[in-house]
Motif scaffolding. Sequence first.
Motif, PDB file in Angstrom:
ATOM      1  N   LEU A   1       0.852  -1.182   0.000  1.00  0.00           N
ATOM      2  CA  LEU A   1       0.000   0.000   0.000  1.00  0.00           C
ATOM      3  C   LEU A   1       0.889   1.234   0.000  1.00  0.00           C
ATOM      4  N   LYS A   2       0.731   2.065  -1.012  1.00  0.00           N
ATOM      5  CA  LYS A   2       1.537   3.282  -1.124  1.00  0.00           C
ATOM      6  C   LYS A   2       0.730   4.482  -0.644  1.00  0.00           C
ATOM      7  N   GLU A   3       1.430   5.522  -0.262  1.00  0.00           N
ATOM      8  CA  GLU A   3       0.758   6.714   0.235  1.00  0.00           C
ATOM      9  C   GLU A   3       1.491   7.953  -0.252  1.00  0.00           C
ATOM     10  N   THR A   4       0.719   8.954  -0.647  1.00  0.00           N
ATOM     11  CA  THR A   4       1.312  10.206  -1.112  1.00  0.00           C
ATOM     12  C   THR A   4       0.361  11.353  -0.813  1.00  0.00           C
ATOM     13  N   THR A   5       0.909  12.551  -0.734  1.00  0.00           N
ATOM     14  CA  THR A   5       0.097  13.747  -0.524  1.00  0.00           C
ATOM     15  C   THR A   5      -0.486  14.212  -1.848  1.00  0.00           C
ATOM     16  N   VAL A   6      -1.753  14.602  -1.837  1.00  0.00           N
ATOM     17  CA  VAL A   6      -2.420  15.076  -3.048  1.00  0.00           C
ATOM     18  C   VAL A   6      -2.562  16.591  -2.938  1.00  0.00           C
ATOM     19  N   ALA A   7      -1.517  17.292  -3.324  1.00  0.00           N
ATOM     20  CA  ALA A   7      -1.476  18.737  -3.130  1.00  0.00           C
ATOM     21  C   ALA A   7      -2.481  19.476  -4.001  1.00  0.00           C
ATOM     22  N   ASN A   8      -2.757  18.951  -5.212  1.00  0.00           N
ATOM     23  CA  ASN A   8      -3.636  19.690  -6.117  1.00  0.00           C
ATOM     24  C   ASN A   8      -5.098  19.630  -5.711  1.00  0.00           C
ATOM     25  N   VAL A   9      -5.436  18.813  -4.721  1.00  0.00           N
ATOM     26  CA  VAL A   9      -6.813  18.742  -4.236  1.00  0.00           C
ATOM     27  C   VAL A   9      -6.988  19.519  -2.943  1.00  0.00           C
ATOM     28  N   SER A  10      -5.938  19.623  -2.154  1.00  0.00           N
ATOM     29  CA  SER A  10      -6.020  20.332  -0.884  1.00  0.00           C
ATOM     30  C   SER A  10      -6.500  21.759  -1.089  1.00  0.00           C
ATOM     31  N   ASP A  11      -7.517  22.127  -0.307  1.00  0.00           N
ATOM     32  CA  ASP A  11      -8.086  23.481  -0.299  1.00  0.00           C
ATOM     33  C   ASP A  11      -8.776  23.854  -1.608  1.00  0.00           C
ATOM     34  N   THR A  12      -9.029  22.885  -2.487  1.00  0.00           N
ATOM     35  CA  THR A  12      -9.803  23.150  -3.697  1.00  0.00           C
ATOM     36  C   THR A  12     -11.285  22.972  -3.380  1.00  0.00           C
ATOM     37  N   ARG A  13     -12.057  24.020  -3.594  1.00  0.00           N
ATOM     38  CA  ARG A  13     -13.462  23.955  -3.218  1.00  0.00           C
ATOM     39  C   ARG A  13     -14.296  23.380  -4.351  1.00  0.00           C
ATOM     40  N   THR A  14     -15.247  22.538  -3.994  1.00  0.00           N
ATOM     41  CA  THR A  14     -16.160  22.001  -4.992  1.00  0.00           C
ATOM     42  C   THR A  14     -17.096  23.098  -5.482  1.00  0.00           C
ATOM     43  N   LYS A  15     -17.810  22.821  -6.542  1.00  0.00           N
ATOM     44  CA  LYS A  15     -18.823  23.771  -6.988  1.00  0.00           C
ATOM     45  C   LYS A  15     -19.942  23.812  -5.952  1.00  0.00           C
ATOM     46  N   SER A  16     -20.714  24.879  -5.937  1.00  0.00           N
ATOM     47  CA  SER A  16     -21.823  24.995  -4.995  1.00  0.00           C
ATOM     48  C   SER A  16     -22.985  24.131  -5.460  1.00  0.00           C
ATOM     49  N   ILE A  17     -23.668  23.538  -4.509  1.00  0.00           N
ATOM     50  CA  ILE A  17     -24.818  22.695  -4.811  1.00  0.00           C
ATOM     51  C   ILE A  17     -25.967  23.083  -3.892  1.00  0.00           C
ATOM     52  N   ASP A  18     -27.177  22.724  -4.264  1.00  0.00           N
ATOM     53  CA  ASP A  18     -28.345  23.126  -3.486  1.00  0.00           C
ATOM     54  C   ASP A  18     -28.299  22.513  -2.087  1.00  0.00           C
ATOM     55  N   PHE A  19     -29.050  23.123  -1.195  1.00  0.00           N
ATOM     56  CA  PHE A  19     -28.962  22.765   0.222  1.00  0.00           C
ATOM     57  C   PHE A  19     -29.281  21.295   0.462  1.00  0.00           C
ATOM     58  N   ASN A  20     -30.342  20.793  -0.153  1.00  0.00           N
ATOM     59  CA  ASN A  20     -30.746  19.412   0.115  1.00  0.00           C
ATOM     60  C   ASN A  20     -29.676  18.410  -0.315  1.00  0.00           C
ATOM     61  N   SER A  21     -29.119  18.626  -1.524  1.00  0.00           N
ATOM     62  CA  SER A  21     -28.058  17.733  -1.992  1.00  0.00           C
ATOM     63  C   SER A  21     -26.821  17.871  -1.118  1.00  0.00           C
ATOM     64  N   GLY A  22     -26.495  19.120  -0.790  1.00  0.00           N
ATOM     65  CA  GLY A  22     -25.316  19.369   0.035  1.00  0.00           C
ATOM     66  C   GLY A  22     -25.451  18.784   1.425  1.00  0.00           C
ATOM     67  N   PHE A  23     -26.652  18.869   1.988  1.00  0.00           N
ATOM     68  CA  PHE A  23     -26.840  18.338   3.332  1.00  0.00           C
ATOM     69  C   PHE A  23     -26.723  16.812   3.334  1.00  0.00           C
ATOM     70  N   GLY A  24     -27.101  16.192   2.232  1.00  0.00           N
ATOM     71  CA  GLY A  24     -26.920  14.746   2.122  1.00  0.00           C
ATOM     72  C   GLY A  24     -25.455  14.374   2.178  1.00  0.00           C
ATOM     73  N   ILE A  25     -24.604  15.148   1.456  1.00  0.00           N
ATOM     74  CA  ILE A  25     -23.155  14.905   1.492  1.00  0.00           C
ATOM     75  C   ILE A  25     -22.596  15.230   2.871  1.00  0.00           C
ATOM     76  N   LEU A  26     -23.015  16.376   3.410  1.00  0.00           N
ATOM     77  CA  LEU A  26     -22.555  16.786   4.736  1.00  0.00           C
ATOM     78  C   LEU A  26     -22.896  15.734   5.790  1.00  0.00           C
ATOM     79  N   SER A  27     -24.083  15.174   5.701  1.00  0.00           N
ATOM     80  CA  SER A  27     -24.504  14.165   6.672  1.00  0.00           C
ATOM     81  C   SER A  27     -23.577  12.957   6.652  1.00  0.00           C
ATOM     82  N   GLY A  28     -23.154  12.560   5.440  1.00  0.00           N
ATOM     83  CA  GLY A  28     -22.229  11.434   5.328  1.00  0.00           C
ATOM     84  C   GLY A  28     -20.905  11.719   5.995  1.00  0.00           C
TER      85      GLY A  28
END
Length: 243
Positions: free
Chosen positions: A23-50
Amino acid sequence: NKQQYLGEFQYLVKGGFDHDVSLKETTVANVSDTRTKSIDFNSGFGILSGFLKAFKIDPAAVTAAIAKSKKMAFSFSNVQRKYVDPLLLGSILSTNELFADVNNFVLQPAIQNKKIKLGIITDVIVSNNFILSTLSDSDTAVDIDIPMLADAISKLNLGVKVNKKANNEVQFESEEHLTFAFSCLELTIDSNTGKFGRGAWLKDIRDAAGQSRTVENLNKGEEQLLEKLLLDENTEFPLLIDI
């Protein structure tokens, strides 16, 4: 259109799997602090809940603090990629007498029904924190009641830290790492011999409406049409965040 975790690969192989696949491990710098696009509250709350449930937080504990928001977005820091080399795994399977246990009754649906896909997870993207951003319908900032949120979380005594990043941004941090993206290599199994083969996983990607949309038929720069964030440029084994 449902997924089910079956278990570790070693239990799929007849007689067991005792080959060393590190099992290898590495830092993913290009994803760190990259914000996803905005999504509606209901969809977002489903992700947030997870995410919150992964940190053992009841999503109801944060509802009042973000009640004014209409949309939300997410970002991650300290992002790590843990993976195995698909070429190494393929080499081991092709050069050794390794076969699937076709008599395992749990595998029978995957072997007999071509509509069921069997995949082995080769990569996971993990982080011990995520940042929630709350927004209006026009994507302007909407304040989070951070003191209320921090108080509610602290009362749960779960060891989760709540850090203010901005008036509309709050970071949840824990010692536990959560997996928020993964990629799979599709495996096929000959129903007679148990011989392993490789499927065409990417060609079977479909969106929620059932539309077939693949990485291969997109023009350069159109990856956002998949409503996914590509984590790397590897179109053979892409790492994706699906929102």
